[in-house]
Design an enzyme around this catalytic site. Sequence first.
Site, PDB file in Angstrom:
ATOM      1  N   HIS A  58       0.828  -1.207   0.000  1.00 57.12           N
ATOM      2  CA  HIS A  58       0.000   0.000   0.000  1.00 57.12           C
ATOM      3  C   HIS A  58       0.856   1.247   0.000  1.00 57.12           C
ATOM      4  CE1 HIS A  58       0.116   2.049   3.952  1.00 57.12           C
ATOM      5  NE2 HIS A  58       0.458   0.875   4.442  1.00 57.12           N
ATOM      6  N   CYS A  59       0.242   2.341  -0.419  1.00 59.61           N
ATOM      7  CA  CYS A  59       0.845   3.667  -0.366  1.00 59.61           C
ATOM      8  C   CYS A  59      -0.234   4.602   0.185  1.00 59.61           C
ATOM      9  CB  CYS A  59       1.347   4.098  -1.746  1.00 59.61           C
ATOM     10  SG  CYS A  59       0.045   4.202  -3.000  1.00 59.61           S
ATOM     11  N   ARG A  60      -0.157   5.879  -0.120  1.00 68.79           N
ATOM     12  CA  ARG A  60      -1.147   6.811   0.409  1.00 68.79           C
ATOM     13  C   ARG A  60      -2.503   6.653  -0.288  1.00 68.79           C
ATOM     14  NH1 ARG A  60      -3.155  11.605  -0.941  1.00 68.79           N
ATOM     15  NH2 ARG A  60      -1.700  11.903  -2.641  1.00 68.79           N
TER      16      ARG A  60
END
Length: 170
Positions: A58-60
């Site tokens: 995941h990222c933002r």
Amino acid sequence: MTLTKITPAEARARIAEGAALVDIRAADEHARSHIPGALNAPLGTAFNLGDAPAVIYHCRSGMRTDANAAQLAAASPCEAYLLEGGIEAWRQAGLPVITDAKAPLEIMRQVQITAGLLVLLGVIGALTVTPWLIGLSAFVGAGLTFAGLTGWCGMAKLLALMPWNRRAAA
């Protein structure tokens, strides 16, 4: 190999089954807010999943994981997924996020704020004080162009040395 996108609810269920959650954002972004239990492994860094049966990246917002899906798939020693919508979708789903409001803003946000202010000051100064102050805006523009072309940002390096970006000795 393409990576399947999964919802926060699906990710939570897979984590409960032993999947590892890997945050690919930079360390300063992770320090400011992260999903409990997420391993921080910025793009290009090695990490150990132990015996996890699967990994969820995941990222933002999901854009960074989407853009780097091929690299993430190649780095995955097991079944791998992308958290659709990133930590923002996780938070919107009402799932827990650890936030440290005392952590400094991410370096790239600091660069954006500083660069924007310097350009604005250069333009206002050129209009009200002396036309030569437009050089400040040109200098910042040249620096941002150089950073974009090379991946090296002098302003980010300088801001990282500022006192508010230094961790207090424990």
